[in-house]
Design a protein around this motif. Sequence first.
Motif, PDB file in Angstrom:
ATOM      1  N   PRO A   1       5.228 -10.650  -5.595  1.00 35.21           N
ATOM      2  CA  PRO A   1       4.965  -9.415  -5.144  1.00 35.21           C
ATOM      3  C   PRO A   1       6.053  -9.149  -3.850  1.00 35.21           C
ATOM      4  O   PRO A   1       6.580  -9.975  -3.256  1.00 35.21           O
ATOM      5  CB  PRO A   1       3.704  -9.929  -4.348  1.00 35.21           C
ATOM      6  CG  PRO A   1       3.270 -11.093  -4.915  1.00 35.21           C
ATOM      7  CD  PRO A   1       4.206 -11.652  -5.639  1.00 35.21           C
ATOM      8  N   LEU A   2       6.393  -7.843  -3.790  1.00 34.58           N
ATOM      9  CA  LEU A   2       7.509  -7.421  -2.889  1.00 34.58           C
ATOM     10  C   LEU A   2       6.861  -7.019  -1.597  1.00 34.58           C
ATOM     11  O   LEU A   2       6.161  -6.051  -1.532  1.00 34.58           O
ATOM     12  CB  LEU A   2       8.416  -6.126  -3.631  1.00 34.58           C
ATOM     13  CG  LEU A   2       9.570  -5.875  -3.014  1.00 34.58           C
ATOM     14  CD1 LEU A   2      10.579  -6.847  -2.645  1.00 34.58           C
ATOM     15  CD2 LEU A   2      10.201  -4.758  -3.823  1.00 34.58           C
TER      16      LEU A   2
ATOM     17  N   SER B   1      -1.330   4.204 -10.650  1.00 27.79           N
ATOM     18  CA  SER B   1      -0.368   3.325 -10.326  1.00 27.79           C
ATOM     19  C   SER B   1      -0.222   2.195 -11.216  1.00 27.79           C
ATOM     20  O   SER B   1       0.888   1.703 -11.320  1.00 27.79           O
ATOM     21  CB  SER B   1      -0.457   2.954  -8.893  1.00 27.79           C
ATOM     22  OG  SER B   1      -1.713   2.335  -8.740  1.00 27.79           O
ATOM     23  N   ARG B   2      -1.249   1.514 -11.868  1.00 28.24           N
ATOM     24  CA  ARG B   2      -1.421   0.591 -12.656  1.00 28.24           C
ATOM     25  C   ARG B   2      -0.445   1.075 -13.889  1.00 28.24           C
ATOM     26  O   ARG B   2       0.437   0.275 -14.531  1.00 28.24           O
ATOM     27  CB  ARG B   2      -2.696   0.419 -13.232  1.00 28.24           C
ATOM     28  CG  ARG B   2      -2.759  -1.304 -13.763  1.00 28.24           C
ATOM     29  CD  ARG B   2      -4.260  -1.699 -13.757  1.00 28.24           C
ATOM     30  NE  ARG B   2      -4.830  -2.060 -12.364  1.00 28.24           N
ATOM     31  CZ  ARG B   2      -5.895  -1.333 -12.194  1.00 28.24           C
ATOM     32  NH1 ARG B   2      -6.822  -0.508 -13.203  1.00 28.24           N
ATOM     33  NH2 ARG B   2      -6.669  -1.508 -11.272  1.00 28.24           N
ATOM     34  N   GLU B   3      -0.522   2.266 -14.294  1.00 33.03           N
ATOM     35  CA  GLU B   3       0.127   2.948 -15.447  1.00 33.03           C
ATOM     36  C   GLU B   3       1.451   2.933 -15.320  1.00 33.03           C
ATOM     37  O   GLU B   3       2.300   2.567 -16.060  1.00 33.03           O
ATOM     38  CB  GLU B   3      -0.213   4.359 -15.951  1.00 33.03           C
ATOM     39  CG  GLU B   3      -1.544   4.416 -16.868  1.00 33.03           C
ATOM     40  CD  GLU B   3      -1.779   5.644 -17.458  1.00 33.03           C
ATOM     41  OE1 GLU B   3      -1.158   6.038 -18.276  1.00 33.03           O
ATOM     42  OE2 GLU B   3      -2.589   6.509 -16.605  1.00 33.03           O
TER      43      GLU B   3
ATOM     44  N   GLY C   1       3.858   0.150  -3.636  1.00 30.60           N
ATOM     45  CA  GLY C   1       2.980   1.074  -3.363  1.00 30.60           C
ATOM     46  C   GLY C   1       2.522   1.484  -1.774  1.00 30.60           C
ATOM     47  O   GLY C   1       2.834   0.598  -0.992  1.00 30.60           O
ATOM     48  N   ILE C   2       2.303   2.557  -1.341  1.00 31.00           N
ATOM     49  CA  ILE C   2       1.708   2.887  -0.294  1.00 31.00           C
ATOM     50  C   ILE C   2       0.460   4.050  -0.486  1.00 31.00           C
ATOM     51  O   ILE C   2       0.837   5.050  -0.977  1.00 31.00           O
ATOM     52  CB  ILE C   2       2.731   3.587   0.846  1.00 31.00           C
ATOM     53  CG1 ILE C   2       2.209   3.917   1.850  1.00 31.00           C
ATOM     54  CG2 ILE C   2       3.596   4.633   0.126  1.00 31.00           C
ATOM     55  CD1 ILE C   2       2.956   4.067   3.288  1.00 31.00           C
TER      56      ILE C   2
ATOM     57  N   ASP D   1       3.533  -3.708  -7.690  1.00 33.84           N
ATOM     58  CA  ASP D   1       4.184  -4.672  -7.666  1.00 33.84           C
ATOM     59  C   ASP D   1       4.771  -5.388  -6.012  1.00 33.84           C
ATOM     60  O   ASP D   1       5.362  -6.198  -5.833  1.00 33.84           O
ATOM     61  CB  ASP D   1       5.794  -4.561  -8.209  1.00 33.84           C
ATOM     62  CG  ASP D   1       5.431  -4.209  -9.829  1.00 33.84           C
ATOM     63  OD1 ASP D   1       4.682  -4.721 -10.598  1.00 33.84           O
ATOM     64  OD2 ASP D   1       6.131  -3.055 -10.148  1.00 33.84           O
ATOM     65  N   GLY D   2       4.378  -4.423  -5.214  1.00 32.85           N
ATOM     66  CA  GLY D   2       4.479  -4.856  -3.931  1.00 32.85           C
ATOM     67  C   GLY D   2       3.829  -3.606  -2.972  1.00 32.85           C
ATOM     68  O   GLY D   2       3.236  -2.679  -3.533  1.00 32.85           O
ATOM     69  N   GLN D   3       4.018  -3.719  -1.629  1.00 32.31           N
ATOM     70  CA  GLN D   3       3.244  -2.849  -0.633  1.00 32.31           C
ATOM     71  C   GLN D   3       4.336  -2.706   0.516  1.00 32.31           C
ATOM     72  O   GLN D   3       5.140  -3.453   0.784  1.00 32.31           O
ATOM     73  CB  GLN D   3       2.055  -3.582  -0.143  1.00 32.31           C
ATOM     74  CG  GLN D   3       1.055  -3.813  -0.979  1.00 32.31           C
ATOM     75  CD  GLN D   3       0.393  -2.524  -1.734  1.00 32.31           C
ATOM     76  OE1 GLN D   3       0.264  -1.315  -1.032  1.00 32.31           O
ATOM     77  NE2 GLN D   3      -0.212  -2.690  -3.135  1.00 32.31           N
ATOM     78  N   VAL D   4       4.247  -1.368   0.849  1.00 29.20           N
ATOM     79  CA  VAL D   4       4.967  -0.998   2.164  1.00 29.20           C
ATOM     80  C   VAL D   4       3.999  -0.206   2.919  1.00 29.20           C
ATOM     81  O   VAL D   4       3.213   0.480   2.558  1.00 29.20           O
ATOM     82  CB  VAL D   4       6.254  -0.227   1.928  1.00 29.20           C
ATOM     83  CG1 VAL D   4       5.782   1.084   1.162  1.00 29.20           C
ATOM     84  CG2 VAL D   4       6.954   0.299   2.926  1.00 29.20           C
TER      85      VAL D   4
END
Length: 254
Positions: free
Chosen positions: A19-20, A186-188, A199-200, A207-210
């Motif tokens: 995860p980023l 977002s999964r697609e 994602g936000i 794959d990661g969050q900001v």
Amino acid sequence: MTKRLTCPAIRSFKSEKRPLVCLTAYSAQIASLLDDHVDLLLVGDSLGMVLYGFDTTLPVTLDMMIAHGAAVVRGSNRAVVAVDLPFGAYQQSPQQAFEAASRVMKETGASAVKLEGGAEMAATIAFLVERGIPVFGHVGLMPQHAQVVGGFVKQKNRDKILADARAVEEAGAFAMVLECVDEDLSREVCDAVSVPVVGIGAGSSCDGQVLVTEDMIGQGSGYVPSFVRQYARVHEDISKAAENYAADVRTGKF
Ligand code: KIV
């Protein structure tokens, strides 16, 4: 000396299923606090709203981004630093984007630039990457387009968002932000591309969050988007400290 992560290393997080972790930073001080804990520090043009009190990100200038980008690079030595290209500094042509992005790279020491846009910006992304400038993409809700889409609202055009993400990947971006879309979409998007999708407001399956750090630590004084998870209440601490200090000065205790 700590070695800074690289953009190719960030790209490989996806295949390594790591995860980023990303947060925004606008100053050397905040960057130094976050640097040990995140993989990527984003000098977002959200600084126009968070630090400067503008209603949108549109008034932010390239000089502002460069000043804050250089501060964040000085305050960090581990995370990749990516600096947003502000509205008006890159949309006109790939050449205009290269001029702005090369100034960012030379004058800040950052590792990458971020720019908003999907298929319509693919040629520009490829132009930059082919000339040595790593690009962090940004699709879904694009705050610089808020006037066109009617504000900071959830984006639901599945086909467009998927096509945008694929175009940004094919153009050579090493990762991309996906803002304000439903979790199913977002999964697609994550399944459709081989680079990390950060994602936000896009659910937890990215794959990661900001997040904007000031939202995450509760330092903003006003509106906090519903998707934000707050891990501190710094706003209350600052306000209480100022109240106690003022009382001590006024009563002669200090
Ligand atoms: O400007 C910014 O800080 C951003 C993030 C919120 C993704 O683009």
